[in-house]
Write a protein that holds these residues in place. Structure first.
Motif, PDB file in Angstrom:
ATOM      1  N   HIS A   8       1.396  -0.896   0.283  1.00 34.78           N
ATOM      2  CA  HIS A   8       0.222   0.024   0.411  1.00 34.78           C
ATOM      3  C   HIS A   8       0.649   0.965   0.271  1.00 34.78           C
ATOM      4  CE1 HIS A   8      -2.667   3.041   0.935  1.00 34.78           C
ATOM      5  NE2 HIS A   8      -3.615   1.897   0.990  1.00 34.78           N
ATOM      6  N   PRO A   9       0.951   2.388  -0.662  1.00 32.73           N
ATOM      7  CA  PRO A   9       1.902   3.120  -1.151  1.00 32.73           C
ATOM      8  C   PRO A   9       1.796   4.467   0.181  1.00 32.73           C
ATOM      9  CG  PRO A   9       0.483   2.728  -2.727  1.00 32.73           C
ATOM     10  CD  PRO A   9      -0.246   1.967  -1.882  1.00 32.73           C
ATOM     11  N   TYR A  10       0.349   4.472   1.071  1.00 39.65           N
ATOM     12  CA  TYR A  10       0.003   4.992   1.427  1.00 39.65           C
ATOM     13  C   TYR A  10       0.104   4.352   2.969  1.00 39.65           C
ATOM     14  CZ  TYR A  10       0.659   8.233  -2.285  1.00 39.65           C
ATOM     15  OH  TYR A  10       1.369   8.840  -3.129  1.00 39.65           O
ATOM     16  N   PRO A  11       0.154   3.571   3.607  1.00 37.76           N
ATOM     17  CA  PRO A  11       0.090   2.109   4.262  1.00 37.76           C
ATOM     18  C   PRO A  11      -0.785   3.400   5.723  1.00 37.76           C
ATOM     19  CG  PRO A  11       2.259   2.504   4.421  1.00 37.76           C
ATOM     20  CD  PRO A  11       1.464   3.230   3.222  1.00 37.76           C
ATOM     21  N   ARG A  12      -0.531   4.440   6.345  1.00 39.60           N
ATOM     22  CA  ARG A  12      -1.191   5.320   7.302  1.00 39.60           C
ATOM     23  C   ARG A  12      -2.285   5.521   7.034  1.00 39.60           C
ATOM     24  NH1 ARG A  12       2.862   3.016   8.727  1.00 39.60           N
ATOM     25  NH2 ARG A  12       4.983   4.004   7.323  1.00 39.60           N
ATOM     26  N   HIS A  13      -2.625   6.209   5.083  1.00 37.05           N
ATOM     27  CA  HIS A  13      -3.954   7.081   5.272  1.00 37.05           C
ATOM     28  C   HIS A  13      -5.385   5.526   4.337  1.00 37.05           C
ATOM     29  CE1 HIS A  13      -2.517  10.935   5.151  1.00 37.05           C
ATOM     30  NE2 HIS A  13      -1.160  10.413   4.557  1.00 37.05           N
ATOM     31  N   SER A  14      -4.028   4.149   5.056  1.00 37.30           N
ATOM     32  CA  SER A  14      -6.064   3.410   4.199  1.00 37.30           C
ATOM     33  C   SER A  14      -6.688   3.076   5.587  1.00 37.30           C
ATOM     34  CB  SER A  14      -4.688   1.786   4.375  1.00 37.30           C
ATOM     35  OG  SER A  14      -5.492   0.917   4.875  1.00 37.30           O
ATOM     36  N   LEU A  38       9.165  -0.939   4.278  1.00 37.07           N
ATOM     37  CA  LEU A  38      10.168  -2.020   3.888  1.00 37.07           C
ATOM     38  C   LEU A  38      11.289  -0.922   3.105  1.00 37.07           C
ATOM     39  CD1 LEU A  38       9.471  -5.301   4.282  1.00 37.07           C
ATOM     40  CD2 LEU A  38      10.672  -3.901   6.200  1.00 37.07           C
ATOM     41  N   TYR A  39      10.708  -0.630   2.240  1.00 38.07           N
ATOM     42  CA  TYR A  39      11.400  -0.353   0.719  1.00 38.07           C
ATOM     43  C   TYR A  39      11.267   1.655   0.501  1.00 38.07           C
ATOM     44  CZ  TYR A  39      12.194  -4.749   1.345  1.00 38.07           C
ATOM     45  OH  TYR A  39      13.103  -6.198   1.516  1.00 38.07           O
ATOM     46  N   PRO A  40      11.453   2.242   1.123  1.00 33.11           N
ATOM     47  CA  PRO A  40      10.387   3.870   0.401  1.00 33.11           C
ATOM     48  C   PRO A  40      10.660   4.268  -1.132  1.00 33.11           C
ATOM     49  CG  PRO A  40      11.361   4.534   2.788  1.00 33.11           C
ATOM     50  CD  PRO A  40      11.744   2.812   2.051  1.00 33.11           C
ATOM     51  N   ASP A  41      12.444   3.803  -1.143  1.00 32.35           N
ATOM     52  CA  ASP A  41      12.953   4.315  -1.946  1.00 32.35           C
ATOM     53  C   ASP A  41      12.968   2.868  -3.139  1.00 32.35           C
ATOM     54  OD1 ASP A  41      14.666   2.051  -0.742  1.00 32.35           O
ATOM     55  OD2 ASP A  41      16.203   3.272  -0.768  1.00 32.35           O
ATOM     56  N   PHE A  42      12.179   1.851  -2.769  1.00 29.34           N
ATOM     57  CA  PHE A  42      11.605   1.034  -4.265  1.00 29.34           C
ATOM     58  C   PHE A  42      13.821  -0.139  -4.102  1.00 29.34           C
ATOM     59  CE2 PHE A  42       7.874   1.334  -6.995  1.00 29.34           C
ATOM     60  CZ  PHE A  42       7.359   2.209  -5.571  1.00 29.34           C
ATOM     61  N   PRO A  71      -0.061  -1.870  -7.235  1.00 29.42           N
ATOM     62  CA  PRO A  71       0.605  -0.440  -7.250  1.00 29.42           C
ATOM     63  C   PRO A  71       2.257  -0.873  -7.785  1.00 29.42           C
ATOM     64  CG  PRO A  71      -0.386  -1.140  -5.511  1.00 29.42           C
ATOM     65  CD  PRO A  71      -0.757  -1.936  -5.629  1.00 29.42           C
ATOM     66  N   ALA A  72       2.870  -0.444  -7.645  1.00 33.26           N
ATOM     67  CA  ALA A  72       4.062  -0.453  -8.764  1.00 33.26           C
ATOM     68  C   ALA A  72       4.947  -1.437  -8.300  1.00 33.26           C
ATOM     69  CB  ALA A  72       5.044   1.128  -8.875  1.00 33.26           C
ATOM     70  N   LEU A  73       5.374  -1.344  -6.509  1.00 36.39           N
ATOM     71  CA  LEU A  73       6.024  -1.734  -5.811  1.00 36.39           C
ATOM     72  C   LEU A  73       5.836  -3.492  -5.763  1.00 36.39           C
ATOM     73  CD1 LEU A  73       8.775  -1.667  -4.387  1.00 36.39           C
ATOM     74  CD2 LEU A  73       7.960  -1.182  -2.117  1.00 36.39           C
ATOM     75  N   PHE A  74       5.031  -3.829  -5.727  1.00 33.39           N
ATOM     76  CA  PHE A  74       4.709  -4.869  -5.961  1.00 33.39           C
ATOM     77  C   PHE A  74       4.580  -5.298  -6.826  1.00 33.39           C
ATOM     78  CE2 PHE A  74       1.951  -8.781  -6.534  1.00 33.39           C
ATOM     79  CZ  PHE A  74       2.324  -9.611  -5.280  1.00 33.39           C
ATOM     80  N   ARG A  75       4.850  -4.424  -8.375  1.00 33.41           N
ATOM     81  CA  ARG A  75       5.466  -5.282  -9.195  1.00 33.41           C
ATOM     82  C   ARG A  75       6.750  -5.404  -9.257  1.00 33.41           C
ATOM     83  NH1 ARG A  75       3.668  -7.285 -13.896  1.00 33.41           N
ATOM     84  NH2 ARG A  75       5.787  -7.550 -14.321  1.00 33.41           N
ATOM     85  N   LEU A  76       7.404  -3.807  -8.616  1.00 31.37           N
ATOM     86  CA  LEU A  76       8.852  -4.509  -9.090  1.00 31.37           C
ATOM     87  C   LEU A  76       9.756  -5.783  -7.777  1.00 31.37           C
ATOM     88  CD1 LEU A  76      11.806  -3.075  -9.809  1.00 31.37           C
ATOM     89  CD2 LEU A  76      11.184  -2.252  -7.461  1.00 31.37           C
ATOM     90  N   TRP A  77       8.311  -5.964  -6.468  1.00 30.27           N
ATOM     91  CA  TRP A  77       8.860  -6.931  -6.008  1.00 30.27           C
ATOM     92  C   TRP A  77       9.260  -8.102  -6.486  1.00 30.27           C
ATOM     93  CZ3 TRP A  77       6.278 -11.714  -4.528  1.00 30.27           C
ATOM     94  CH2 TRP A  77       7.067 -12.148  -3.199  1.00 30.27           C
ATOM     95  N   MET A  78       7.583  -8.361  -7.741  1.00 32.63           N
ATOM     96  CA  MET A  78       7.314  -9.540  -8.326  1.00 32.63           C
ATOM     97  C   MET A  78       8.714  -9.542  -8.819  1.00 32.63           C
ATOM     98  SD  MET A  78       3.158 -10.016  -9.125  1.00 32.63           S
ATOM     99  CE  MET A  78       3.762 -11.557  -9.791  1.00 32.63           C
TER     100      MET A  78
END
Ligand SMILES: Cc1cc2nc3c(=O)[nH]c(=O)nc-3n(C[C@H](O)[C@H](O)[C@H](O)COP(=O)(O)O)c2cc1C
Length: 187
Positions: A8-14, A38-42, A71-78
Motif C-alpha cells: 500500500h503506497p500510503y499505509p497510514r492513510h488506508s 520497508l522499501y520507500p526508495d524502491f 501498486p508499482a512496488l508490488f510489481r517490482l517485488w515480483m
C-alpha cells in the motif's frame, strides 16, 4: 506460517487494508511485510524477501487495486524476488507446494467486478495466478473487498473478521498437516 506481502503506497492513510490487517492482530502465525514501509526508495532487499518467504506455508499478496492491477512496488517485488532458478525454471523449488492468496480491495463496487459486470475479477487475477502457478504455488480463491470507500467502520470490521476467520482456518489446516516451522522475526 502465513507471510503477507503487503503493498500500500500510503499505509497510514488506508482504511480498508488497515481494517483487514488490524483484524489479524495477535495471530502468531502471521507475518506482515509492508513493502512501502520497508522499501520507500524502491530498493528491494531480494535476499531478505526470499528468506522471509522460506517458512511460509501460505503467501498472501495483499494490496489495494490500482488501475486494474497492483501498486508499482508490488510489481517490482515480483520482478526482483521471483527469480529464475529460485522461484521458477530449472532447479527452482523454493516456492513449490506453498499456497498463494490474492487479497485485494477495490473502490469499484462488487457488481462491477462480477462476471456480468464491466470487469471480471478472475480475468484481472489471471496474471498473478499464472505467476504463482509458474512458481509451483497453489492458487486459492481470492479474498476481495469491493466498494471500500463507502463501507462503514462496522462493515470494514466485519470484513476483517471474515478475513481472520479464513486465515485461521487455513493456518489450522497447515498445523494439522505438519506445516513448515515458524522461524520468527518481523520486519
Ligand atoms: C492510483 C489509484 C488507482 C486506483 N485504481 C482503481 C481501479 O482500477 N479499480 C478500482 O476499483 N479502484 C481503484 N482505486 C481505488 C482503490 O482501490 C481504493 O481506494 C483502495 O482499495 C482503498 O483501500 P485503502 O482504504 O486500504 O486505501 C484506485 C485508487 C488509486 C489511488
Amino acid at each position: 506460517m502465513i507471510v503477507i506481502i503487503y503493498a500500500h503506497p500510503y499505509p497510514r492513510h488506508s482504511r480498508a487494508n488497515n481494517a483487514l490487517l488490524d483484524a489479524l492482530e495477535g495471530m502468531d502465525s502471521v507475518r506482515v511485510r509492508s513493502l512501502y514501509d520497508l522499501y520507500p526508495d524502491f530498493s528491494i532487499d531480494v535476499a531478505a524477501e526470499q528468506d522471509a518467504l522460506a517458512p511460509a506455508r501460505l503467501v498472501v499478496w495483499q494490496h489495494p487495486m490500482h488501475w486494474y492491477g497492483s501498486p508499482a512496488l508490488f510489481r517490482l517485488w515480483m520482478d526482483k524476488v521471483l527469480q529464475y532458478g529460485w522461484a521458477y525454471g530449472k532447479g527452482a523449488a523454493s516456492l513449490g507446494g506453498k499456497d498463494v492468496l490474492w487479497t485485494v480491495t477495490t473502490g469499484g463496487d462488487a457488481g462491477s467486478f462480477s462476471r456480468c459486470g464491466e470487469t471480471d475479477l478472475a480475468l484481472l487475477a489471471q496474471p498473478l495466478r499464472n505467476a504463482g502457478e509458474q512458481c509451483g504455488m497453489r492458487w486459492l480463491p481470492p479474498f476481495s473487498l469491493h466498494g471500500v470507500t463507502t463501507l462503514t467502520q462496522e462493515q470494514l470490521a466485519g470484513a476483517g473478521a471474515r478475513y481472520r476467520e479464513m486465515l485461521e482456518a487455513l493456518a489450522g489446516g497447515y498445523d494439522q498437516a505438519g506445516g513448515v516451522q515458524d522461524s520468527g522475526g518481523r520486519p
